[in-house]
Design an enzyme around this catalytic site. Structure first.
Site, PDB file in Angstrom:
ATOM      1  N   ASP A  21       0.831  -1.207   0.000  1.00  0.00           N
ATOM      2  CA  ASP A  21       0.000   0.000   0.000  1.00  0.00           C
ATOM      3  C   ASP A  21       0.871   1.264   0.000  1.00  0.00           C
ATOM      4  O   ASP A  21       1.981   1.252   0.540  1.00  0.00           O
ATOM      5  CB  ASP A  21      -0.906  -0.031   1.247  1.00  0.00           C
ATOM      6  CG  ASP A  21      -2.101   0.894   1.101  1.00  0.00           C
ATOM      7  OD1 ASP A  21      -2.285   1.465   0.007  1.00  0.00           O
ATOM      8  OD2 ASP A  21      -2.842   1.050   2.089  1.00  0.00           O
ATOM      9  N   HIS A  38       3.077   3.031  -8.936  1.00  0.00           N
ATOM     10  CA  HIS A  38       2.953   1.581  -9.151  1.00  0.00           C
ATOM     11  C   HIS A  38       4.225   1.033  -9.819  1.00  0.00           C
ATOM     12  O   HIS A  38       4.681  -0.060  -9.495  1.00  0.00           O
ATOM     13  CB  HIS A  38       1.726   1.275 -10.014  1.00  0.00           C
ATOM     14  CG  HIS A  38       0.423   1.702  -9.388  1.00  0.00           C
ATOM     15  ND1 HIS A  38       0.125   1.446  -8.073  1.00  0.00           N
ATOM     16  CD2 HIS A  38      -0.659   2.372  -9.892  1.00  0.00           C
ATOM     17  CE1 HIS A  38      -1.082   1.933  -7.788  1.00  0.00           C
ATOM     18  NE2 HIS A  38      -1.569   2.508  -8.876  1.00  0.00           N
ATOM     19  N   LEU A 132      10.640 -21.164  -4.752  1.00  0.00           N
ATOM     20  CA  LEU A 132       9.723 -20.196  -4.141  1.00  0.00           C
ATOM     21  C   LEU A 132       8.474 -20.100  -4.998  1.00  0.00           C
ATOM     22  O   LEU A 132       8.574 -20.039  -6.228  1.00  0.00           O
ATOM     23  CB  LEU A 132      10.448 -18.836  -4.075  1.00  0.00           C
ATOM     24  CG  LEU A 132       9.655 -17.557  -3.875  1.00  0.00           C
ATOM     25  CD1 LEU A 132       8.981 -17.547  -2.512  1.00  0.00           C
ATOM     26  CD2 LEU A 132      10.589 -16.337  -3.965  1.00  0.00           C
ATOM     27  N   GLU A 208       0.600 -13.445  12.086  1.00  0.00           N
ATOM     28  CA  GLU A 208       1.090 -12.282  12.829  1.00  0.00           C
ATOM     29  C   GLU A 208       1.029 -11.093  11.871  1.00  0.00           C
ATOM     30  O   GLU A 208       1.326 -11.232  10.677  1.00  0.00           O
ATOM     31  CB  GLU A 208       2.548 -12.507  13.275  1.00  0.00           C
ATOM     32  CG  GLU A 208       2.730 -13.666  14.232  1.00  0.00           C
ATOM     33  CD  GLU A 208       2.007 -13.465  15.557  1.00  0.00           C
ATOM     34  OE1 GLU A 208       1.794 -12.296  15.960  1.00  0.00           O
ATOM     35  OE2 GLU A 208       1.652 -14.474  16.184  1.00  0.00           O
TER      36      GLU A 208
END
Ligand code: FPP
Length: 247
Positions: A21, A38, A132, A208
């Site tokens: 954000d 962006h 990944l 978390e």
């Protein structure tokens, strides 16, 4: 001692989710148009992927475009879509070199045809990578994900393919967009906002949460390291008592 050296290599989360954000505010504060925020944000995505590679984080999910983002000005939406396509063109070789598998979650059908095609190309080209998994949430919302799973299950019950008593957590989770992916242990949100904003509502149940004032284009490896250290200092109890966890 650098921030990175303080990380306990034995307590690395498997899956980190990020709400990226602050691109618009970054652009405004630099006297630029929103799209340049962006574009700069796309560079931060690369940094985040590099950190995952360095630390051995197996899954990274980023919130790139929410269901609600369709309400943004048309020029910003098309700019973001073009940025996705150009990011794939530019980075796909590197993504393959780093052995990253790309996955998309969200209402893919709603995306423009050229974007869908490019994404499918990238998914296909990276499908055998296993270091990944990079999950990009596009036209995604947590409520959509849950509703979609409910509809699929209701249809199966209606068609007599399963009984209501067969619906357990495992089965429900298998119908979510994130099927097969472990829940994120850590959610990072930048730009000072402290909300989940309809992201992975079901999957974040025990995550978390780490909030930072840093705007996404200013996100650095050090901020990511700090989030990991913060996570490592939390006591994850999953409803148990502190004593039960320590014993
Ligand atoms: C939120 O900032 C950011 C977005 C809605 C878009 C995020 C997209 C990217 C970083 C593009 C690159 C992504 C990939 C996967 C290559 P905002 O516009 O809501 O910022 P504001 O709240 O300051 O206006």
């Amino acid at each position: 001692m650098s921030v990175k050296d303080k990380i306990d290599k034995l307590k690395i989360p498997q899956h980190v989710a990020i709400i990226m954000d602050g691109n618009g505010r970054w652009a405004k504060s630099h006297g630029k148009i929103r799209l340049s925020g962006h574009q700069e944000g796309a560079k931060s995505v690369k940094k985040a992927l590099e950190v995952c590679g360095e630390l051995g984080i197996k899954y990274l999910t980023v919130y790139a475009f929410s269901t609600e983002n369709w309400n943004r000005p048309k020029t910003e939406i098309s700019g973001l879509m073009n940025l996705l396509v150009s990011s794939i063109d530019k980075e796909l070789d590197e993504i393959n070199k780093l052995e990253i598998k790309i996955k998309i979650i969200g209402e893919i059908d709603k995306l423009p045809g050229n974007v869908r095609k490019k994404l499918q190309f990238a998914i296909e080209k990276t499908k055998n990578n296993s270091k990944l998994t990079f999950i990009v949430a596009l036209s995604y919302s947590g409520r959509w994900d849950i509703l979609n799973a409910v509809k699929k299950i209701a249809q199966k019950v209606k068609d007599n393919k399963m009984n209501v008593s067969d619906i357990d957590y495992n089965y429900f989770e298998s119908q979510l967009a994130t099927t097969g992916i472990p829940d994120p242990e850590l959610l990072i949100r930048t730009s000072g906002e402290e909300r989940i904003s309809n992201f992975l509502l079901y999957q974040l149940a025990y995550a978390e949460l780490f909030f930072t004032d840093v705007l996404w284009p200013d996100f650095s490896k050090e901020v990511f390291y700090q989030a990991i250290i913060d996570y490592q200092n939390r006591e994850r109890r999953f409803g148990k008592t502190s004593e039960q966890i320590t014993n």
